[in-house]
Design a protein around this motif. Structure first.
Motif, mmCIF file in Angstrom:
data_model
loop_
_atom_site.group_PDB
_atom_site.id
_atom_site.type_symbol
_atom_site.label_atom_id
_atom_site.label_comp_id
_atom_site.label_asym_id
_atom_site.label_seq_id
_atom_site.Cartn_x
_atom_site.Cartn_y
_atom_site.Cartn_z
ATOM 1 N N LEU A 237 -0.613 -4.107 -12.106
ATOM 2 C CA LEU A 237 -1.203 -2.818 -12.460
ATOM 3 C C LEU A 237 -1.135 -2.552 -13.963
ATOM 4 C CD1 LEU A 237 0.041 -0.293 -9.739
ATOM 5 C CD2 LEU A 237 -2.316 -1.005 -10.157
ATOM 6 N N ARG A 238 -2.235 -2.067 -14.504
ATOM 7 C CA ARG A 238 -2.227 -1.566 -15.865
ATOM 8 C C ARG A 238 -1.464 -0.238 -15.908
ATOM 9 N NH1 ARG A 238 -8.610 -2.611 -16.091
ATOM 10 N NH2 ARG A 238 -8.574 -4.823 -16.640
ATOM 11 N N PRO A 239 -0.924 0.148 -17.050
ATOM 12 C CA PRO A 239 -0.316 1.480 -17.164
ATOM 13 C C PRO A 239 -1.313 2.555 -16.736
ATOM 14 C CG PRO A 239 0.241 0.158 -19.071
ATOM 15 C CD PRO A 239 -0.759 -0.643 -18.287
ATOM 16 N N GLY A 240 -0.874 3.425 -15.868
ATOM 17 C CA GLY A 240 -1.760 4.439 -15.318
ATOM 18 C C GLY A 240 -2.468 3.996 -14.052
ATOM 19 N N GLY A 270 12.877 -1.284 -14.547
ATOM 20 C CA GLY A 270 12.870 -0.361 -15.674
ATOM 21 C C GLY A 270 12.108 0.925 -15.450
ATOM 22 N N GLY A 271 12.125 1.444 -14.233
ATOM 23 C CA GLY A 271 11.446 2.710 -13.962
ATOM 24 C C GLY A 271 9.960 2.609 -14.143
ATOM 25 N N SER A 272 9.333 1.641 -13.479
ATOM 26 C CA SER A 272 7.919 1.364 -13.736
ATOM 27 C C SER A 272 6.957 2.236 -12.944
ATOM 28 C CB SER A 272 7.621 -0.110 -13.443
ATOM 29 O OG SER A 272 7.989 -0.440 -12.114
ATOM 30 N N LEU A 273 7.444 2.938 -11.920
ATOM 31 C CA LEU A 273 6.544 3.701 -11.059
ATOM 32 C C LEU A 273 6.871 5.183 -11.044
ATOM 33 C CD1 LEU A 273 6.141 1.566 -7.789
ATOM 34 C CD2 LEU A 273 4.544 1.770 -9.706
ATOM 35 N N GLU A 274 5.822 5.967 -10.811
ATOM 36 C CA GLU A 274 5.971 7.370 -10.444
ATOM 37 C C GLU A 274 5.413 7.526 -9.038
ATOM 38 O OE1 GLU A 274 4.301 11.824 -11.597
ATOM 39 O OE2 GLU A 274 4.042 10.159 -13.002
ATOM 40 N N ILE A 275 6.224 7.989 -8.116
ATOM 41 C CA ILE A 275 5.786 8.128 -6.727
ATOM 42 C C ILE A 275 4.874 9.346 -6.601
ATOM 43 C CG2 ILE A 275 6.539 8.545 -4.353
ATOM 44 C CD1 ILE A 275 9.140 7.060 -5.069
ATOM 45 N N LEU A 276 3.714 9.147 -5.988
ATOM 46 C CA LEU A 276 2.735 10.218 -5.809
ATOM 47 C C LEU A 276 2.855 10.903 -4.457
ATOM 48 C CD1 LEU A 276 -0.401 8.392 -7.275
ATOM 49 C CD2 LEU A 276 1.168 9.937 -8.465
ATOM 50 N N THR A 277 3.497 10.232 -3.506
ATOM 51 C CA THR A 277 3.646 10.763 -2.144
ATOM 52 C C THR A 277 5.130 10.959 -1.859
ATOM 53 O OG1 THR A 277 3.533 8.459 -1.385
ATOM 54 C CG2 THR A 277 1.533 9.774 -1.201
ATOM 55 N N GLU A 303 2.000 5.493 -9.003
ATOM 56 C CA GLU A 303 1.269 5.226 -10.242
ATOM 57 C C GLU A 303 2.183 4.515 -11.223
ATOM 58 O OE1 GLU A 303 -0.280 8.025 -13.809
ATOM 59 O OE2 GLU A 303 -1.270 8.368 -11.858
ATOM 60 N N LYS A 304 1.645 3.521 -11.920
ATOM 61 C CA LYS A 304 2.442 2.824 -12.925
ATOM 62 C C LYS A 304 2.534 3.695 -14.177
ATOM 63 C CE LYS A 304 3.307 -1.809 -14.650
ATOM 64 N NZ LYS A 304 2.848 -3.224 -14.612
ATOM 65 N N ARG A 305 3.737 3.860 -14.654
ATOM 66 C CA ARG A 305 3.963 4.721 -15.809
ATOM 67 C C ARG A 305 3.332 4.146 -17.070
ATOM 68 N NH1 ARG A 305 10.281 5.951 -14.278
ATOM 69 N NH2 ARG A 305 9.842 7.593 -12.746
ATOM 70 N N GLU A 306 2.894 5.027 -17.922
ATOM 71 C CA GLU A 306 2.219 4.615 -19.147
ATOM 72 C C GLU A 306 3.129 3.796 -20.056
ATOM 73 O OE1 GLU A 306 -0.853 4.839 -19.943
ATOM 74 O OE2 GLU A 306 -1.623 6.218 -18.423
ATOM 75 N N ASP A 307 4.436 4.030 -19.968
ATOM 76 C CA ASP A 307 5.361 3.310 -20.838
ATOM 77 C C ASP A 307 6.010 2.113 -20.157
ATOM 78 O OD1 ASP A 307 6.805 4.751 -19.034
ATOM 79 O OD2 ASP A 307 8.216 5.613 -20.478
ATOM 80 N N ALA A 308 5.494 1.759 -18.968
ATOM 81 C CA ALA A 308 6.106 0.644 -18.216
ATOM 82 C C ALA A 308 5.662 -0.695 -18.784
ATOM 83 C CB ALA A 308 5.707 0.734 -16.743
#
Length: 308
Positions: A237-240, A270-277, A303-308
């Motif tokens: 996944l690309r960031p975002g 390294g905290g690469s994801l933000e959970i949406l659900t 979602e993959k974090r922008e800084d991941a």
């Protein structure tokens, strides 16, 4: 021979994937191409869908269904554990979205001879890729009763696993079990003896459902690569970019939930994801009424974090 294919939770998939024109989307479990069609409509005119499925019948059906999109469609007959390889083959090093629609497809249930339907006289096959490997009949007739009971309990979460394994042992001692309805009858006999009803009984869920699930998972080794493939998908996944996973039993959903939490918390990646659900998303009542096979679907997204 044709097969129907009704994709589940299409609206929810599009809401969470948020496909945009020009995006590169990866469908790791094509099925009949229902989700892929909806994604392709959203990413035109210049978007690309890369898709794969281990079932050649599914790939052929998807190829026909998605033909109107021409070169925007890149399909592969391979297992989703190969997603990094096929994305690279198509000339990309990352994608904007990834979809997993796990479990059994309508194609496999509807096409005769596949061995997934409890009520059919089909051979006990259950291989998603019929080009090789042991069938369900091979396992049923060869495994020691103890191993068979463990398999049914682990992959089917069936509390009567030992009784079912003993009943299978008695039945196969008379002659090998070769058809779906033969195995189903053995399991029904166990349910009847334990007060679950007998011949002619109508169940909300057939007593053999968990046994068939366990055999299908074992035959196709579905649990072996799932976590690793999910990690590969996040890497791609690309960031975002976003990942959506639809599962149909608790074993799969548990793996998805724990991995998403791990990657969101920062352990390992390294905290690469933000959970949406925050909670699992289920199909609407209207969808379940119109498509009963969607009943068990569970959707999670991240979602993959922008800084991941």
């Amino acid at each position: 021979m044709t097969a129907s294919h009704v994709p589940v939770m299409v609206r929810e998939v599009l809401d969470f994937l948020s496909p945009a024109p020009g995006a590169v989307s990866l469908d790791t479990t094509l099925g009949g191409g229902g989700h892929g069609f909806a994604v392709l409509e959203a990413i035109q005119p210049s978007g690309v869908l890369i898709g794969c499925d281990r079932d050649v019948d599914a790939v052929n059906l998807a190829r026909r269904r998605l033909a109107p999109f021409g070169p925007s469609v890149r399909l592969h007959h391979t297992h989703h554990s190969e997603i990094k390889k096929i994305v690279a083959q198509e000339g990309f090093d990352s994608v904007d979205s990834v979809l997993f629609d796990l479990g059994l497809s309508s194609i496999q249930l509807d096409l005769p001879g596949r061995g997934f339907r409890i009520d059919s006289s089909d051979p006990l096959d259950m291989r998603m890729d019929q080009s090789g490997g042991p069938t369900a009949a091979d396992l049923i007739n060869a495994l020691p009763e103890k191993d068979l009971a463990n398999l049914i309990y682990e992959f089917g979460e069936e509390r009567k696993s030992h009784a079912i394994a003993r009943a299978i042992g008695r039945a196969r001692a008379r002659r090998p079990l070769e058809r779906c309805d033969e195995l189903a009858a053995v399991v029904v006999s166990v349910a009847a003896r334990s007060g679950g009803g007998g011949r002619g009984k109508r169940w909300r869920i057939h007593p053999a459902t968990r046994t068939f699930q366990a055999l299908r998972i074992a035959v196709n080794r579905e649990m072996d690569t799932l976590e690793g493939t999910l990690r590969d998908a996040v890497d791609l996944l690309r960031p975002g970019g976003r990942i959506v996973v639809i599962s149909f039993h608790s074993l799969e959903d548990r793996i998805v939930k724990h991995l998403f939490r791990e990657l969101a918390a920062g352990r390992g990646e390294g905290g690469s994801l933000e959970i949406l659900t925050r909670k699992v998303v289920r199909p609407s009542r209207e969808e379940v009424e119109s498509n009963s096979r969607s009943r068990s679907a569970k959707l999670r997204a991240a979602e993959k974090r922008e800084d991941a």
